[in-house]
Scaffold this motif. Structure first.
Motif, mmCIF file in Angstrom:
data_model
loop_
_atom_site.group_PDB
_atom_site.id
_atom_site.type_symbol
_atom_site.label_atom_id
_atom_site.label_comp_id
_atom_site.label_asym_id
_atom_site.label_seq_id
_atom_site.Cartn_x
_atom_site.Cartn_y
_atom_site.Cartn_z
ATOM 1 N N GLY A 20 0.803 -1.225 0.000
ATOM 2 C CA GLY A 20 0.000 0.000 0.000
ATOM 3 C C GLY A 20 0.832 1.269 0.000
ATOM 4 N N GLY A 21 2.174 1.137 0.003
ATOM 5 C CA GLY A 21 3.052 2.294 -0.057
ATOM 6 C C GLY A 21 3.453 2.874 1.287
ATOM 7 N N HIS A 22 3.118 2.197 2.374
ATOM 8 C CA HIS A 22 3.458 2.697 3.712
ATOM 9 C C HIS A 22 4.902 2.353 4.058
ATOM 10 C CE1 HIS A 22 -0.715 3.696 4.558
ATOM 11 N NE2 HIS A 22 -1.013 2.573 3.930
ATOM 12 N N SER A 23 5.582 3.301 4.671
ATOM 13 C CA SER A 23 6.986 3.112 5.042
ATOM 14 C C SER A 23 7.122 2.173 6.223
ATOM 15 C CB SER A 23 7.615 4.454 5.426
ATOM 16 O OG SER A 23 7.596 5.331 4.338
ATOM 17 N N ARG A 24 8.190 1.384 6.199
ATOM 18 C CA ARG A 24 8.564 0.538 7.317
ATOM 19 C C ARG A 24 10.043 0.772 7.589
ATOM 20 N NH1 ARG A 24 3.955 0.739 7.752
ATOM 21 N NH2 ARG A 24 2.454 -0.949 7.757
ATOM 22 N N PHE A 25 10.400 0.835 8.869
ATOM 23 C CA PHE A 25 11.749 1.158 9.289
ATOM 24 C C PHE A 25 12.326 0.015 10.101
ATOM 25 C CE2 PHE A 25 9.264 4.958 8.814
ATOM 26 C CZ PHE A 25 10.094 5.841 8.148
ATOM 27 N N LEU A 26 13.593 -0.294 9.876
ATOM 28 C CA LEU A 26 14.273 -1.307 10.678
ATOM 29 C C LEU A 26 14.481 -0.780 12.092
ATOM 30 C CD1 LEU A 26 17.088 -2.732 8.395
ATOM 31 C CD2 LEU A 26 15.187 -3.989 9.404
ATOM 32 N N VAL A 27 14.270 -1.629 13.069
ATOM 33 C CA VAL A 27 14.453 -1.244 14.470
ATOM 34 C C VAL A 27 15.872 -0.715 14.700
ATOM 35 C CG1 VAL A 27 14.531 -2.122 16.831
ATOM 36 C CG2 VAL A 27 12.697 -2.828 15.302
ATOM 37 N N GLU A 28 16.875 -1.355 14.093
ATOM 38 C CA GLU A 28 18.270 -0.934 14.270
ATOM 39 C C GLU A 28 18.497 0.488 13.776
ATOM 40 O OE1 GLU A 28 17.414 -3.758 12.592
ATOM 41 O OE2 GLU A 28 17.911 -5.256 14.116
ATOM 42 N N ASP A 29 17.877 0.840 12.653
ATOM 43 C CA ASP A 29 18.014 2.192 12.119
ATOM 44 C C ASP A 29 17.361 3.215 13.054
ATOM 45 O OD1 ASP A 29 19.292 1.135 9.910
ATOM 46 O OD2 ASP A 29 17.531 1.284 8.607
ATOM 47 N N VAL A 30 16.219 2.852 13.605
ATOM 48 C CA VAL A 30 15.504 3.747 14.514
ATOM 49 C C VAL A 30 16.310 3.939 15.797
ATOM 50 C CG1 VAL A 30 13.397 4.032 15.887
ATOM 51 C CG2 VAL A 30 13.264 3.147 13.551
ATOM 52 N N ASP A 31 16.879 2.857 16.320
ATOM 53 C CA ASP A 31 17.700 2.968 17.526
ATOM 54 C C ASP A 31 18.916 3.856 17.271
ATOM 55 O OD1 ASP A 31 15.981 1.432 19.031
ATOM 56 O OD2 ASP A 31 17.120 -0.425 18.735
ATOM 57 N N ARG A 32 19.505 3.747 16.109
ATOM 58 C CA ARG A 32 20.645 4.589 15.746
ATOM 59 C C ARG A 32 20.220 6.062 15.703
ATOM 60 N NH1 ARG A 32 21.681 2.820 10.749
ATOM 61 N NH2 ARG A 32 22.166 0.802 11.637
ATOM 62 N N GLN A 33 19.050 6.318 15.155
ATOM 63 C CA GLN A 33 18.549 7.689 15.092
ATOM 64 C C GLN A 33 18.240 8.205 16.494
ATOM 65 O OE1 GLN A 33 18.640 9.654 12.592
ATOM 66 N NE2 GLN A 33 17.669 11.371 13.599
ATOM 67 N N ALA A 34 17.693 7.342 17.349
ATOM 68 C CA ALA A 34 17.407 7.742 18.731
ATOM 69 C C ALA A 34 18.691 8.144 19.437
ATOM 70 C CB ALA A 34 16.723 6.599 19.477
ATOM 71 N N GLU A 35 19.755 7.404 19.229
ATOM 72 C CA GLU A 35 21.040 7.734 19.843
ATOM 73 C C GLU A 35 21.558 9.077 19.330
ATOM 74 O OE1 GLU A 35 24.026 7.824 22.306
ATOM 75 O OE2 GLU A 35 22.463 6.302 22.358
ATOM 76 N N GLU A 36 21.384 9.331 18.052
ATOM 77 C CA GLU A 36 21.809 10.606 17.469
ATOM 78 C C GLU A 36 21.010 11.768 18.074
ATOM 79 O OE1 GLU A 36 23.798 13.413 15.183
ATOM 80 O OE2 GLU A 36 24.302 11.341 15.654
ATOM 81 N N ILE A 37 19.708 11.579 18.254
ATOM 82 C CA ILE A 37 18.875 12.621 18.847
ATOM 83 C C ILE A 37 19.326 12.890 20.275
ATOM 84 C CG2 ILE A 37 16.538 13.116 19.714
ATOM 85 C CD1 ILE A 37 15.512 11.665 17.174
ATOM 86 N N ARG A 38 19.582 11.837 21.055
ATOM 87 C CA ARG A 38 20.047 12.005 22.433
ATOM 88 C C ARG A 38 21.396 12.724 22.474
ATOM 89 N NH1 ARG A 38 17.352 7.061 23.151
ATOM 90 N NH2 ARG A 38 19.154 5.813 22.554
ATOM 91 N N ARG A 39 22.277 12.372 21.555
ATOM 92 C CA ARG A 39 23.589 12.995 21.497
ATOM 93 C C ARG A 39 23.462 14.486 21.210
ATOM 94 N NH1 ARG A 39 27.133 14.592 18.033
ATOM 95 N NH2 ARG A 39 26.076 13.870 16.184
#
Length: 68
Positions: A45-64
């Motif tokens: 249906g065209g909906h995005s899906r994200f790998l958990v590892e990529d999201v965790d990496r982004q979370a770490e970047e936001i915290r940093r």
């Protein structure tokens, strides 16, 4: 980017990513345009899906960036 999620791999929806990172879902929707995080897959249906590892990496970047 794969057309379909791979079996046995954990993906998150945009809403789940937003909750995980403490941001608005609309913010997550804009990130692929800015290159902050890119969907790994899209549903039929065209909906995005994200790998958990990529999201965790982004979370770490936001915290940093925040200095957490």
């Amino acid at each position: 980017m794969a057309d379909h999620p791979r079996p046995g791999v954990r993906y998150l929806t945009s809403a789940e990513v937003a909750r995980h990172l403490g941001v608005a879902p609309r913010t997550v929707g804009k990130w692929p345009e800015t290159g902050l995080i890119t969907p790994t897959s899209r549903t039929l249906g065209g909906h995005s899906r994200f790998l958990v590892e990529d999201v965790d990496r982004q979370a770490e970047e936001i915290r940093r960036r925040r200095g957490d």
